[in-house]
Design an enzyme around this catalytic site. Structure first.
Site, short mmCIF file in Angstrom:
data_model
loop_
_atom_site.label_atom_id
_atom_site.label_comp_id
_atom_site.label_asym_id
_atom_site.label_seq_id
_atom_site.Cartn_x
_atom_site.Cartn_y
_atom_site.Cartn_z
N ARG A 73 -8.31 3.44 -7.68
CA ARG A 73 -8.52 4.88 -7.52
C ARG A 73 -9.22 5.41 -8.76
O ARG A 73 -8.61 5.67 -9.81
CB ARG A 73 -7.18 5.57 -7.27
CG ARG A 73 -6.48 5.01 -6.04
CD ARG A 73 -5.14 5.67 -5.77
NE ARG A 73 -4.40 4.92 -4.76
CZ ARG A 73 -3.15 5.18 -4.41
NH1 ARG A 73 -2.49 6.18 -5.01
NH2 ARG A 73 -2.54 4.46 -3.49
N TYR A 107 8.93 1.35 -0.54
CA TYR A 107 7.94 0.45 -1.11
C TYR A 107 8.65 -0.83 -1.51
O TYR A 107 9.83 -0.81 -1.90
CB TYR A 107 7.28 1.07 -2.34
CG TYR A 107 6.21 2.08 -2.04
CD1 TYR A 107 5.15 1.77 -1.19
CD2 TYR A 107 6.23 3.36 -2.62
CE1 TYR A 107 4.15 2.69 -0.91
CE2 TYR A 107 5.23 4.28 -2.34
CZ TYR A 107 4.20 3.94 -1.50
OH TYR A 107 3.21 4.85 -1.22
N SER A 163 9.55 9.53 0.46
CA SER A 163 8.90 8.41 -0.22
C SER A 163 9.79 7.82 -1.31
O SER A 163 10.59 8.53 -1.93
CB SER A 163 7.58 8.87 -0.84
OG SER A 163 7.04 7.89 -1.70
N LYS A 180 4.56 0.57 8.64
CA LYS A 180 3.41 1.45 8.39
C LYS A 180 2.32 0.68 7.63
O LYS A 180 2.60 0.10 6.58
CB LYS A 180 3.85 2.67 7.59
CG LYS A 180 2.74 3.64 7.21
CD LYS A 180 3.32 4.84 6.48
CE LYS A 180 2.25 5.82 6.03
NZ LYS A 180 1.48 5.29 4.88
N GLN A 237 11.05 5.95 3.42
CA GLN A 237 9.97 4.99 3.25
C GLN A 237 10.24 4.15 2.00
O GLN A 237 10.40 4.67 0.90
CB GLN A 237 8.63 5.72 3.11
CG GLN A 237 7.45 4.82 2.83
CD GLN A 237 7.09 4.78 1.36
OE1 GLN A 237 7.57 5.57 0.56
NE2 GLN A 237 6.25 3.83 0.98
N HIS A 259 -3.35 3.83 4.50
CA HIS A 259 -2.87 4.49 3.29
C HIS A 259 -3.76 5.67 2.90
O HIS A 259 -3.95 5.97 1.72
CB HIS A 259 -2.76 3.49 2.13
CG HIS A 259 -1.56 3.72 1.26
ND1 HIS A 259 -0.37 3.05 1.45
CD2 HIS A 259 -1.34 4.53 0.20
CE1 HIS A 259 0.51 3.43 0.53
NE2 HIS A 259 -0.07 4.34 -0.23
N THR A 268 6.23 0.22 4.14
CA THR A 268 4.79 0.28 3.94
C THR A 268 4.29 -1.11 3.56
O THR A 268 4.73 -1.68 2.56
CB THR A 268 4.44 1.29 2.83
OG1 THR A 268 4.86 2.60 3.25
CG2 THR A 268 2.95 1.32 2.57
#
Length: 395
Positions: free
Chosen positions: A170, A135, A112, A257, A133, A281, A161
């Site tokens: 959250r 971002y 990540s 993704k 990955q 996600h 992503t």
């Protein structure tokens, strides 16, 4: 909560219990939680329980072959480890433990952008099939530098992503006042005191850093603005034109993704991508979004065998892997299943998680009369299993 020995964890749920027992509540909640009421978080798992198996019998299943091919390379399991951020705050060196366990089990590992290990460290210490990955940072100079470094370090694939244009709400993180780097405050001091070994480790050795994000502004949940740490520094303007520019920059395999709507398939495939990941996600972004297993058949139909389709979200059992394959997935990504393993026991815990999933998949294949992955198709799913998102039968 009494902490279980890793070898006493015979299912992913017990590894989750072990992780919960050793981490402060706010830290565990960051990994375990989802957006708002966490409807999608739970539905990702519940979707698998709604699908019933219809096993075949009198098949020779004395030998089971769980291996497959992806991008011309072999995989011992139809699985890769999904990108999970900030792992080192839960288990120091956890990113490396995940990568090394993936290499042992012969599956790809995805690093990540928000990992607590660098691109080069993983490539040097965990040789295997590596994906990076990315971002989509607002700082494009940094983003391009990260992508170039992944290419130079020999990463096989770039994973973009696309479902994090803004951060999800959250609420567990807002309640706990989560920040990176983590801070001691009146909201969390009691949690830290109750977990002295974790707290002393962080205090004496200092919290880990996220090398790919070093130099950016610290991340701090803001209850007044109802803004968590997720999505900060990311670019909400990222679109198809920007994706084409990344395709031109990256010479390797490109994986997208975050796809759940079949209408997005054609324009994304036109860019020249090599695989799609059906993902929401992990229920950490848009709550009440469709469970990924329910979204999978529509994406598979839209792709029509042109590129591999992988499933992310809700994998907790080997039978979940089996059901995803039966619905047309090429393979799955393991996010929380292996994350709970590393948070509960480092490398030993990840190894245990992958062993559990492998054992359960093998057992499911034998009990369903499917000795190889190519034998797994819709014929082993009960016709009463409905895709309620569009009213079509799964088979």
């Amino acid at each position: 909560m009494k902490r279980l020995a890793v070898n006493d964890c015979y299912c992913i749920a017990r590894l989750r219990d072990r992780a919960c027992a050793r981490l402060p509540r706010g830290v565990f909640d960051f990994y375990d939680g989802g957006a708002e009421d966490e409807v999608t978080l739970h539905d990702n798992c519940d979707a698998f329980s709604r699908v019933r198996l219809l096993p075949r019998v009198l098949r020779n299943v004395s030998r089971v072959d769980m291996s497959t091919q992806l991008f011309g390379g072999s995989m011992q399991l139809p699985m890769a480890i999904a990108p999970t951020g900030a792992v080192g705050f839960g288990w120091r060196g956890g990113d490396l433990a995940l990568a090394q366990a993936a290499a042992k089990h012969g599956i790809p590992y995805t690093l990540s952008t928000s990992a607590t290990a660098s691109i080069e460290e993983i490539a040097d210490k965990a040789p295997g099939r590596l994906w990076f990955q990315a971002y989509i940072l607002q700082d494009k100079e940094r983003l391009n530098a990260l992508i170039d470094r992944a290419g130079a370090a020999g990463y096989e694939a770039l994973v973009i992503t696309v479902d994090l244009s803004v951060g999800g709400k959250r609420e567990r993180d807002l309640l706990n006042g989560l920040s990176f780097p983590m801070k001691l405050g009146y909201r969390n001091i009691g949690q830290f005191v109750r977990k002295p070994w974790w707290s002393l480790n962080m205090l004496l050795r200092k919290p880990p850093v996220m090398p790919s994000l070093q130099g950016l502004a610290p991340l701090q949940a803001d209850r007044t603005k109802m803004q968590g740490v997720a999505g900060m520094n990311y670019d909400p303007a990222f679109d198809l034109a920007a994706l084409r520019a990344l395709r031109d920059r990256w010479p390797g395999r490109l994986i997208i993704k975050g796809i759940v709507n079949p209408l997005d398939v054609e324009p994304i495939l036109a860019v020249g991508v090599d695989a799609l990941v059906v993902s929401n996600h992990g229920g950490r972004q848009l709550d009440t979004g469709l469970a990924t297993l329910d979204a999978l058949p529509g994406i598979v139909r839209a792709v029509n065998h042109r590129v591999p389709v992988l499933l992310d979200g809700g994998i907790r059992r080997g039978s979940d892997v089996f059901k995803a394959l039966a619905l047309g997935a090429t393979g799955v990504l393991s996010g929380r299943a292996t994350l709970f393993g590393v948070l509960g026991g480092g490398y030993e815990g990840v190894d245990r998680a992958l062993t559990i999933l492998s054992d359960e998949l093998r057992r499911t294949m034998q009990l369903c009369g499917t000795p190889s992955l190519v034998d797994i198709d819709a014929s082993v799913l009960a016709k009463t299993s409905l895709n309620r998102s569009n009213g079509d039968l799964l088979i």
